[in-house]
Scaffold this motif. Structure first.
Motif, PDB file in Angstrom:
ATOM      1  N   SER A  53       0.831  -1.215   0.000  1.00  0.00           N
ATOM      2  CA  SER A  53       0.000   0.000   0.000  1.00  0.00           C
ATOM      3  C   SER A  53       0.856   1.253   0.000  1.00  0.00           C
ATOM      4  CB  SER A  53      -0.923   0.002   1.229  1.00  0.00           C
ATOM      5  OG  SER A  53      -1.781  -1.110   1.202  1.00  0.00           O
ATOM      6  N   LEU A  54       2.045   1.165   0.600  1.00  0.00           N
ATOM      7  CA  LEU A  54       2.878   2.370   0.735  1.00  0.00           C
ATOM      8  C   LEU A  54       4.345   1.965   0.652  1.00  0.00           C
ATOM      9  CD1 LEU A  54       2.383   5.309   3.146  1.00  0.00           C
ATOM     10  CD2 LEU A  54       4.564   4.108   3.239  1.00  0.00           C
ATOM     11  N   ILE A  55       5.178   2.858   0.118  1.00  0.00           N
ATOM     12  CA  ILE A  55       6.639   2.658   0.048  1.00  0.00           C
ATOM     13  C   ILE A  55       7.321   3.854   0.685  1.00  0.00           C
ATOM     14  CG2 ILE A  55       8.642   2.398  -1.458  1.00  0.00           C
ATOM     15  CD1 ILE A  55       6.851   1.112  -3.543  1.00  0.00           C
ATOM     16  N   LEU A  56       8.181   3.563   1.685  1.00  0.00           N
ATOM     17  CA  LEU A  56       9.082   4.591   2.214  1.00  0.00           C
ATOM     18  C   LEU A  56      10.368   4.469   1.414  1.00  0.00           C
ATOM     19  CD1 LEU A  56       8.432   4.260   6.062  1.00  0.00           C
ATOM     20  CD2 LEU A  56       7.937   6.241   4.611  1.00  0.00           C
ATOM     21  N   LEU A  57      10.638   5.440   0.557  1.00  0.00           N
ATOM     22  CA  LEU A  57      11.667   5.315  -0.477  1.00  0.00           C
ATOM     23  C   LEU A  57      12.797   6.325  -0.265  1.00  0.00           C
ATOM     24  CD1 LEU A  57      12.572   4.058  -3.190  1.00  0.00           C
ATOM     25  CD2 LEU A  57      11.079   5.733  -4.347  1.00  0.00           C
ATOM     26  N   VAL A  83       1.300   4.266  -2.836  1.00  0.00           N
ATOM     27  CA  VAL A  83       1.676   5.558  -2.236  1.00  0.00           C
ATOM     28  C   VAL A  83       3.186   5.573  -1.987  1.00  0.00           C
ATOM     29  CG1 VAL A  83       1.367   7.072  -0.247  1.00  0.00           C
ATOM     30  CG2 VAL A  83      -0.582   5.738  -1.148  1.00  0.00           C
ATOM     31  N   VAL A  84       3.858   6.671  -2.403  1.00  0.00           N
ATOM     32  CA  VAL A  84       5.311   6.797  -2.248  1.00  0.00           C
ATOM     33  C   VAL A  84       5.611   8.008  -1.360  1.00  0.00           C
ATOM     34  CG1 VAL A  84       7.507   7.192  -3.412  1.00  0.00           C
ATOM     35  CG2 VAL A  84       5.771   5.724  -4.485  1.00  0.00           C
ATOM     36  N   ILE A  85       6.366   7.746  -0.262  1.00  0.00           N
ATOM     37  CA  ILE A  85       6.861   8.817   0.598  1.00  0.00           C
ATOM     38  C   ILE A  85       8.394   8.798   0.510  1.00  0.00           C
ATOM     39  CG2 ILE A  85       7.041   9.697   2.962  1.00  0.00           C
ATOM     40  CD1 ILE A  85       4.393   8.386   3.584  1.00  0.00           C
ATOM     41  N   PHE A  86       8.952   9.916   0.112  1.00  0.00           N
ATOM     42  CA  PHE A  86      10.406   9.998  -0.021  1.00  0.00           C
ATOM     43  C   PHE A  86      11.063  10.244   1.332  1.00  0.00           C
ATOM     44  CE2 PHE A  86       9.212  11.207  -4.417  1.00  0.00           C
ATOM     45  CZ  PHE A  86       9.949  10.250  -5.097  1.00  0.00           C
ATOM     46  N   LEU A  87      12.247   9.570   1.536  1.00  0.00           N
ATOM     47  CA  LEU A  87      13.123   9.810   2.689  1.00  0.00           C
ATOM     48  C   LEU A  87      14.456  10.290   2.138  1.00  0.00           C
ATOM     49  CD1 LEU A  87      12.374   6.551   4.726  1.00  0.00           C
ATOM     50  CD2 LEU A  87      11.596   8.843   5.289  1.00  0.00           C
ATOM     51  N   SER A  88      14.925  11.480   2.582  1.00  0.00           N
ATOM     52  CA  SER A  88      16.174  11.981   2.016  1.00  0.00           C
ATOM     53  C   SER A  88      16.790  13.052   2.899  1.00  0.00           C
ATOM     54  CB  SER A  88      15.928  12.550   0.620  1.00  0.00           C
ATOM     55  OG  SER A  88      17.137  13.068   0.080  1.00  0.00           O
ATOM     56  N   ALA A  89      18.115  13.082   2.809  1.00  0.00           N
ATOM     57  CA  ALA A  89      18.835  14.158   3.501  1.00  0.00           C
ATOM     58  C   ALA A  89      18.798  15.440   2.699  1.00  0.00           C
ATOM     59  CB  ALA A  89      20.286  13.735   3.768  1.00  0.00           C
ATOM     60  N   LEU A  90      18.339  15.329   1.439  1.00  0.00           N
ATOM     61  CA  LEU A  90      18.231  16.529   0.600  1.00  0.00           C
ATOM     62  C   LEU A  90      17.039  17.345   1.071  1.00  0.00           C
ATOM     63  CD1 LEU A  90      18.782  14.880  -2.907  1.00  0.00           C
ATOM     64  CD2 LEU A  90      20.465  16.130  -1.533  1.00  0.00           C
ATOM     65  N   THR A  91      17.285  18.526   1.495  1.00  0.00           N
ATOM     66  CA  THR A  91      16.212  19.354   2.057  1.00  0.00           C
ATOM     67  C   THR A  91      15.891  20.570   1.201  1.00  0.00           C
ATOM     68  OG1 THR A  91      17.813  20.548   3.409  1.00  0.00           O
ATOM     69  CG2 THR A  91      16.733  18.632   4.418  1.00  0.00           C
ATOM     70  N   ASP A  92      16.571  20.682   0.083  1.00  0.00           N
ATOM     71  CA  ASP A  92      16.306  21.857  -0.758  1.00  0.00           C
ATOM     72  C   ASP A  92      14.920  21.744  -1.382  1.00  0.00           C
ATOM     73  OD1 ASP A  92      16.944  20.854  -3.871  1.00  0.00           O
ATOM     74  OD2 ASP A  92      17.960  19.704  -2.261  1.00  0.00           O
ATOM     75  N   ALA A 119       3.411   8.844  12.218  1.00  0.00           N
ATOM     76  CA  ALA A 119       2.213   9.674  12.023  1.00  0.00           C
ATOM     77  C   ALA A 119       1.922   9.872  10.532  1.00  0.00           C
ATOM     78  CB  ALA A 119       2.394  11.014  12.729  1.00  0.00           C
ATOM     79  N   ARG A 120       2.967  10.156   9.772  1.00  0.00           N
ATOM     80  CA  ARG A 120       2.750  10.383   8.341  1.00  0.00           C
ATOM     81  C   ARG A 120       2.345   9.103   7.624  1.00  0.00           C
ATOM     82  NH1 ARG A 120       6.669  15.064   5.941  1.00  0.00           N
ATOM     83  NH2 ARG A 120       6.621  16.462   7.750  1.00  0.00           N
ATOM     84  N   VAL A 121       2.946   7.981   8.019  1.00  0.00           N
ATOM     85  CA  VAL A 121       2.575   6.697   7.415  1.00  0.00           C
ATOM     86  C   VAL A 121       1.107   6.399   7.685  1.00  0.00           C
ATOM     87  CG1 VAL A 121       2.875   4.205   7.597  1.00  0.00           C
ATOM     88  CG2 VAL A 121       4.872   5.695   7.358  1.00  0.00           C
ATOM     89  N   ARG A 122       0.712   6.568   8.948  1.00  0.00           N
ATOM     90  CA  ARG A 122      -0.692   6.292   9.283  1.00  0.00           C
ATOM     91  C   ARG A 122      -1.640   7.212   8.503  1.00  0.00           C
ATOM     92  NH1 ARG A 122      -0.285   5.602  15.903  1.00  0.00           N
ATOM     93  NH2 ARG A 122       0.358   3.387  15.868  1.00  0.00           N
ATOM     94  N   THR A 123      -1.272   8.481   8.414  1.00  0.00           N
ATOM     95  CA  THR A 123      -2.132   9.432   7.676  1.00  0.00           C
ATOM     96  C   THR A 123      -2.301   9.019   6.218  1.00  0.00           C
ATOM     97  OG1 THR A 123      -1.490  11.264   9.110  1.00  0.00           O
ATOM     98  CG2 THR A 123      -2.387  11.824   6.929  1.00  0.00           C
ATOM     99  N   HIS A 124      -1.189   8.676   5.568  1.00  0.00           N
ATOM    100  CA  HIS A 124      -1.269   8.340   4.145  1.00  0.00           C
ATOM    101  C   HIS A 124      -1.894   6.957   3.912  1.00  0.00           C
ATOM    102  CE1 HIS A 124       0.609  11.873   2.506  1.00  0.00           C
ATOM    103  NE2 HIS A 124       1.584  11.810   3.431  1.00  0.00           N
ATOM    104  N   ILE A 125      -1.696   6.052   4.898  1.00  0.00           N
ATOM    105  CA  ILE A 125      -2.383   4.759   4.778  1.00  0.00           C
ATOM    106  C   ILE A 125      -3.897   4.967   4.852  1.00  0.00           C
ATOM    107  CG2 ILE A 125      -2.867   2.624   6.039  1.00  0.00           C
ATOM    108  CD1 ILE A 125      -0.452   2.346   4.376  1.00  0.00           C
ATOM    109  N   LYS A 126      -4.328   5.834   5.799  1.00  0.00           N
ATOM    110  CA  LYS A 126      -5.766   6.147   5.889  1.00  0.00           C
ATOM    111  C   LYS A 126      -6.280   6.751   4.590  1.00  0.00           C
ATOM    112  CE  LYS A 126      -6.145   7.013  10.865  1.00  0.00           C
ATOM    113  NZ  LYS A 126      -6.441   8.043  11.897  1.00  0.00           N
ATOM    114  N   LEU A 127      -5.517   7.727   4.064  1.00  0.00           N
ATOM    115  CA  LEU A 127      -5.928   8.358   2.809  1.00  0.00           C
ATOM    116  C   LEU A 127      -5.977   7.332   1.678  1.00  0.00           C
ATOM    117  CD1 LEU A 127      -3.900  11.707   2.957  1.00  0.00           C
ATOM    118  CD2 LEU A 127      -6.370  11.397   3.261  1.00  0.00           C
ATOM    119  N   HIS A 128      -4.985   6.447   1.643  1.00  0.00           N
ATOM    120  CA  HIS A 128      -4.963   5.413   0.597  1.00  0.00           C
ATOM    121  C   HIS A 128      -6.159   4.475   0.735  1.00  0.00           C
ATOM    122  CE1 HIS A 128      -3.357   2.695  -2.383  1.00  0.00           C
ATOM    123  NE2 HIS A 128      -3.363   1.683  -1.511  1.00  0.00           N
ATOM    124  N   ARG A 129      -6.471   4.129   2.004  1.00  0.00           N
ATOM    125  CA  ARG A 129      -7.607   3.256   2.247  1.00  0.00           C
ATOM    126  C   ARG A 129      -8.910   3.921   1.787  1.00  0.00           C
ATOM    127  NH1 ARG A 129      -7.675   2.203   8.202  1.00  0.00           N
ATOM    128  NH2 ARG A 129      -5.617   1.334   7.725  1.00  0.00           N
TER     129      ARG A 129
END
Length: 512
Positions: A53-57, A83-92, A119-129
């Motif tokens: 359902s979701l990827i932390l990428l 659903v794709v949520i990006f994880l990165s040290a790039l903050t620009d 919190a963000r995972v749960r929010t987006h999982i709810k939205l995806h559901r």
């Protein structure tokens, strides 16, 4: 396990084992099933097989980075909804905007806080559901709407602003002969449903482009095979642009209207028929009354003539003989006129419906006598060719006489019209269990068009004729268990054959 989770799968993608371990600990016990991949290729493979359902990428990975992985996921229909949520040290800001532009829904900066990730995972999982539930409900509604549309009798098309077909129900495919797969996305005007009707096609274009409502009745629709089908047509604009076109096949309705019109015409003919029968009945009653009134003075004339015969006995013999001869002729003619009137009274009286035993010889002898007046008027003789064996029948005497007299009169009129002097012949016959008579003439014969519906009401070969004589005659004969038939005379003219069941007086009515 959290009550908010539904057992959804989450794919964790990071090339750093420490980061993966932290993510596992963060999400462990939250009720989600966790999967892991350490590079882009593994992430794509796992995503396609497991469909999480979701990827932390993670963005920064060797080889294929997170942005490229996301683009490939979104390009594949099987993984495009993940659903794709990006994880990165790039903050620009540029990196964040790029990630969201290619299909990511969120962006979490490293180092991340566990509570924030959860919190963000749960929010987006709810939205995806919710999105999946909404998509499922929309699909159900579309299926339900399609079932409703397929159940209606009308053909329904959905059209865009350019007249392209966006939807159609089953009846539309049946009516036009065009399957949905062949026409969805195609222009309605390319189907040429209304060829040659320029005004209607222009009105349909105005319906789609400008939302101008449309309604037309009894329009000829040409289906895929080129068959023309009458339809009622109506069109209405849609709120989001385009239009809905509704077609109703009125072939059956038009056929019912034609049948109704024919029934009305038949009813009108029956009314005319009954009115004519009533006039005939009234005329018969009047004729009976007139015959009664005329018969009395004729009887008086006959009596006075006989008295005058006795009074001339004192006159000179020469004059006495001449006067006596004249008075005898007066008496004979008066008695003859009285006999004709008596026969008329017998004929026009209302049939009682009671049947009697009678021979056809006796029945037709009276008819021939009654036809003498028409015989003199037309100058056509009538001959009777009796059968030596008595032909007993069990009939309503007056009704069968009516049939015979009608046929004889028709035959005399036809003969006179053809300027023929050959007598009308009435011939008796007995054939097994059928007794009857034939009326033949050497007249003008019948038009082939008249022959086809000879016994139908209001069909006549005579100018000014009402055309009910033969119809009534057939009804009378069939009511007696017999029938009346026609055939052309081989030497010109017509032959009508009347058949009745044979009757044996010795066996009684039960065996008739």
């Amino acid at each position: 396990m959290s009550t908010e989770s539904g057992g959804e799968q989450i794919l964790l993608v990071d090339d750093n084992p420490t980061n993966l371990q932290v993510l596992f600990k963060t999400l462990e016990g939250s009720g989600y099933r966790l999967l892991a991949a350490r590079d882009g290729e593994a992430a794509l493979y796992t995503a396609k097989r497991a469909k999480p359902s979701l990827i932390l990428l993670d963005v920064m990975m060797p080889g294929m980075d997170g942005f490229e992985v996301c683009e490939k996921l979104k390009a594949d229909p099987e993984t495009a909804d993940i659903v794709v949520i990006f994880l990165s040290a790039l903050t620009d800001s540029q990196s964040k905007v790029h990630g969201l532009a290619i299909g990511g829904v969120d962006y979490i900066a490293k180092p991340f806080q566990s509570d924030e990730v959860l919190a963000r995972v749960r929010t987006h999982i709810k939205l995806h559901r919710l999105e999946k539930a909404l998509a499922r409900r929309n699909s159900e509604l579309e299926d339900e709407n399609q079932r409703i549309l397929n159940a209606v009798e009308e053909a329904i098309f959905g059209l865009d602003v350019e007249g392209r077909i966006t939807s159609m129900n089953l009846r539309a495919a049946q009516l036009t002969g065009w399957p949905q797969a062949d026409v969805l996305g195609e222009s309605l005007f390319q189907l040429e449903l209304f060829p040659g009707d320029t005004n209607l096609n222009e009105a349909l274009l105005m319906l789609c482009e400008a939302g101008v409502g449309l309604r037309k009745n009894n329009v000829a629709l040409s289906n895929r095979e080129g068959l023309h089908i009458p339809v009622d047509l109506s069109g209405a604009p849609r709120s989001g642009g385009g239009a809905v076109l509704v077609l109703r096949d009125i072939s059956e309705w038009l056929a019912n209207q034609r049948e109704l019109e024919l029934a009305r015409e038949a009813m009108d003919q029956q009314r005319q028929h009954m009115a004519h029968i009533e006039r005939l009945s009234t005329g018969g009653e009047m004729a009976a009354g007139i015959a009664h009134e005329v018969n009395q003075p004729l009887t008086a004339v006959s009596n006075y003539a006989k008295v005058a015969e006795r009074l001339i006995s004192d006159l000179p013999s020469e004059k006495s003989a001449k006067l006596k001869d004249v008075l005898e002729k007066i008496t004979i003619q008066a008695q003859r006129a009285s006999a004709v009137i008596q026969r008329m009274r017998s004929y026009v009286k209302k049939p009682s419906g009671a049947k009697t035993e009678i021979t056809l010889q006796e029945l037709l002898k009276d008819v021939i006598s009654l036809a003498e007046v028409d015989s003199r008027v037309n100058g056509i003789r009538v001959t009777l060719k009796p059968n030596e064996t008595p032909l007993w029948v069990y009939v309503d005497e007056v009704q069968i006489q009516q049939v015979a007299l009608n046929l004889i009169r028709n035959a005399m009129e036809s003969t006179a019209k053809a300027d023929s002097i050959i007598p009308v012949a009435v011939t008796l016959f007995g054939e097994g269990n059928l007794y009857g008579f034939e009326v033949s003439d050497r007249g003008a014969g019948l038009d082939p068009k008249v022959e086809e519906q000879l016994f139908s009401p209001f069909v006549s070969s005579k100018e000014g004729g009402m055309g009910i004589g033969l119809s009534v005659s057939q009804s009378i004969m069939q009511g007696h268990g017999g029938d009346i038939r026609y055939r052309p005379h081989p030497e010109g003219g017509a032959i009508f054959r009347c058949e009745l069941p044979a009757f044996s007086p010795t066996e009684g009515v039960e065996n008739a």
